[in-house]
Design a protein around this motif. Structure first.
Motif, PDB file in Angstrom:
ATOM      1  N   TRP A  42       0.832  -1.208   0.000  1.00 20.65           N
ATOM      2  CA  TRP A  42       0.000   0.000   0.000  1.00 20.65           C
ATOM      3  C   TRP A  42       0.862   1.252   0.000  1.00 20.65           C
ATOM      4  O   TRP A  42       0.532   2.246  -0.664  1.00 20.65           O
ATOM      5  N   ILE A  43       1.985   1.237   0.712  1.00 19.22           N
ATOM      6  CA  ILE A  43       2.860   2.413   0.780  1.00 19.22           C
ATOM      7  C   ILE A  43       3.519   2.672  -0.563  1.00 19.22           C
ATOM      8  O   ILE A  43       3.703   3.834  -0.977  1.00 19.22           O
ATOM      9  N   ASN A  44       3.864   1.630  -1.303  1.00 16.35           N
ATOM     10  CA  ASN A  44       4.580   1.790  -2.577  1.00 16.35           C
ATOM     11  C   ASN A  44       3.672   2.156  -3.739  1.00 16.35           C
ATOM     12  O   ASN A  44       4.161   2.470  -4.824  1.00 16.35           O
ATOM     13  N   ILE A  45       2.362   2.104  -3.551  1.00 16.23           N
ATOM     14  CA  ILE A  45       1.441   2.486  -4.618  1.00 16.23           C
ATOM     15  C   ILE A  45       1.519   3.996  -4.851  1.00 16.23           C
ATOM     16  O   ILE A  45       1.466   4.785  -3.907  1.00 16.23           O
ATOM     17  N   LYS A  46       1.635   4.403  -6.104  1.00 15.88           N
ATOM     18  CA  LYS A  46       1.698   5.815  -6.446  1.00 15.88           C
ATOM     19  C   LYS A  46       0.299   6.432  -6.372  1.00 15.88           C
ATOM     20  O   LYS A  46      -0.669   5.864  -6.885  1.00 15.88           O
ATOM     21  N   PHE A  47       0.239   7.611  -5.753  1.00 15.34           N
ATOM     22  CA  PHE A  47      -1.045   8.309  -5.613  1.00 15.34           C
ATOM     23  C   PHE A  47      -0.759   9.794  -5.579  1.00 15.34           C
ATOM     24  O   PHE A  47       0.194  10.258  -4.916  1.00 15.34           O
ATOM     25  N   SER A  48      -1.570  10.574  -6.289  1.00 18.65           N
ATOM     26  CA  SER A  48      -1.308  12.009  -6.434  1.00 18.65           C
ATOM     27  C   SER A  48      -1.714  12.822  -5.213  1.00 18.65           C
ATOM     28  O   SER A  48      -1.262  13.948  -5.038  1.00 18.65           O
ATOM     29  N   GLY A  49      -2.568  12.280  -4.364  1.00 20.22           N
ATOM     30  CA  GLY A  49      -3.031  13.018  -3.192  1.00 20.22           C
ATOM     31  C   GLY A  49      -2.328  12.575  -1.914  1.00 20.22           C
ATOM     32  O   GLY A  49      -1.189  12.085  -1.919  1.00 20.22           O
ATOM     33  N   THR A  50      -3.018  12.764  -0.813  1.00 23.20           N
ATOM     34  CA  THR A  50      -2.494  12.411   0.514  1.00 23.20           C
ATOM     35  C   THR A  50      -3.122  11.104   0.975  1.00 23.20           C
ATOM     36  O   THR A  50      -4.341  10.926   0.869  1.00 23.20           O
ATOM     37  N   ARG A  51      -2.294  10.223   1.485  1.00 22.78           N
ATOM     38  CA  ARG A  51      -2.773   8.952   2.015  1.00 22.78           C
ATOM     39  C   ARG A  51      -2.616   8.954   3.540  1.00 22.78           C
ATOM     40  O   ARG A  51      -1.591   9.416   4.066  1.00 22.78           O
ATOM     41  N   ILE A  52      -3.625   8.426   4.203  1.00 25.58           N
ATOM     42  CA  ILE A  52      -3.644   8.398   5.671  1.00 25.58           C
ATOM     43  C   ILE A  52      -3.740   6.947   6.105  1.00 25.58           C
ATOM     44  O   ILE A  52      -4.611   6.202   5.629  1.00 25.58           O
TER      45      ILE A  52
END
Length: 458
Positions: A60-70
């Motif tokens: 889950w941490i290594n997945i690229k995402f343009s926003g903020t992850r909590i």
């Protein structure tokens, strides 16, 4: 062989002795798996909460995402500490400050990070620790007459629980707790939130046997800080929201954040923790009333126990002031952001601590002086009791010896003679009369004599 995160922790102990608390914790035995929930914030929207297991966290941490992850973690385990520490390259001091909430003796173990570091060090880092006290209701106070003062919570991170003096027949206790936040990354930020699990049971190990007691939050917990729920939303809701820290923060993070800053993300947790502190202040006010003395209970209360409890409350108040001061300086600096403000903050912080400890020492000197005076008073009372006993013995035997000497003037009253019985007939009533006169207070005797004198007057 590639070094592990545990090896990194042990290495950091040499530079930061406070990390030894985390090193010791990693050698213990885990109790349960962590509860992990993830959220994604982007384009003014928030995704639905997703439950993860420990094996899915790295992916889950290594997945690229343009926003903020909590990522919210309740009851963090040792295995998850290693996974998160390695994946996010987290400073071991962060985990140490979340785990080490015990203000133990300085000569036996290093101080926790909240005591070992200055406010400027904490403000320069990318994380925030919100330490607070939870008020527990352990039930009927009669079940704790011989229970230990120090207890523990049943979690992966055992928290100290301290029993308080019973109130209205209920046994209350204080449990330490912590909510920690960390923001990692800029282009693909991850906000990590560590939360303590709900306290449903506390206990202690006695002679190798774990003795546990059921526990619950006093009055159901503190007041909610969020917007009040409307009737329409209550009517449309399909399930009732849990009254836990995790459920409260999940509800708060449903509102999109403007920026992934630690101050912006920490707004909700800070409000929750301040509600806990507000309830703690109400408890202090209640115990202040409890320890007020009156003439009605001065003979039935245990003053020694009260003095010990008051000393503990004084120490708790000083530690609580320390935690709130650190939080105040942290928020103040993030709003200003000046390096010289950090230096002035440290100086002011040290001045306040020195003033607090100086006042505490002055109060201790006054308390010690009072204790010495009390011991002298107790010693004088014991001596007076002994003198009273000797006086009573003398009152009994002096009349007997005086009558004996009086009758010794004639041989007819000696033991074995015909008139020996006269000695007892005179000595015993005379001794009884003297004892009665000695027991009656002198003012009463004066009143009796005065009354008789008035009656005999013509």
């Amino acid at each position: 062989m590639e070094p592990s995160y545990v090896d990194f922790i042990n290495h950091r102990v040499k530079l930061n002795p406070c990390v030894s608390h985390l090193s010791k914790h990693m050698q213990g035995v885990g109790r349960a798996k962590s509860r992990i929930v993830s959220l994604k914030c982007g384009n003014s929207t928030v995704s639905k909460p997703t439950v993860l297991n420990e094996e899915e966290v790295s992916t889950w941490i290594n997945i690229k995402f343009s926003g903020t992850r909590i990522l919210l973690v309740e009851n963090i385990s040792k295995n998850l500490i290693c996974i998160l520490g390695k994946a996010l390259d987290i400073d071991p001091v962060f985990f140490t400050d979340h785990i080490a909430t015990d203000f133990g003796d300085f000569e036996t173990s290093p101080a926790p990070p909240s005591m070992a570091n200055l406010p400027s060090h904490m403000c320069e880092r990318e994380y925030l620790h919100l330490h607070y006290q939870q008020i527990l209701d352990l039930g009927d106070a009669n079940h704790f007459t011989k229970a230990k003062y120090a207890l523990k919570t049943l979690s992966n991170t055992p928290r100290n629980v301290r029993r308080l003096a019973p109130l209205s027949g209920r046994q209350l206790a204080l449990a330490r707790a912590c909510c920690s936040l960390l923001v990692k990354g800029i282009g693909n930020p991850v906000c990590l939130v560590l939360i303590d699990p709900p306290v449903n049971e506390v206990g202690i190990e006695v002679a190798g046997v774990w003795q546990s007691y059921p526990a619950r939050l006093l009055n159901g917990g503190p007041e909610s800080f969020g917007q009040p729920e409307s009737f329409s939303s209550f009517r449309e809701a399909k399930s009732e929201r849990e009254s836990t820290m995790l459920a409260t923060l999940l509800h708060h993070f449903q509102t999109p954040v403007d920026s992934p800053s630690i101050l912006q993300l920490g707004y909700g947790p800070i409000r929750v923790v301040l509600a806990e502190w507000n309830m703690y202040m109400s408890l202090i006010s209640r115990y202040e009333k409890h320890y007020e003395y009156s003439l009605r209970d001065i003979s039935v209360r245990s003053h020694d126990e009260d003095i010990v409890e008051l000393q503990r409350w004084k120490r708790r108040s000083r530690q609580s002031l320390h935690k709130l001061t650190l939080l105040y300086h942290f928020v103040t600096h993030l709003k200003r952001g000046d390096d010289w403000d950090l230096i002035l903050m440290d100086i002011d912080f040290m001045r306040q601590r020195l003033q607090s400890y100086g006042q505490g020492l002055e109060q201790t000197v006054a308390m010690a002086t009072t204790m010495v005076q009390l011991q002298d008073s107790q010693r004088s009372i014991l001596e007076a009791v002994n003198v009273k006993k000797l006086t009573l013995i003398a009152i009994i035997f002096i009349p007997l010896s005086w009558v004996s000497s009086l009758f010794s003037m004639s041989d007819g009253y000696a033991p074995g003679q015909a008139n020996f019985w006269v000695y007892f007939a005179v000595a015993v009533p005379f001794a009884v009369l003297v004892v009665i006169l000695s027991i009656i207070p002198l003012p009463n005797i004066d009143k009796v004599l005065t009354r008789k004198h008035v009656k005999t007057m013509p």
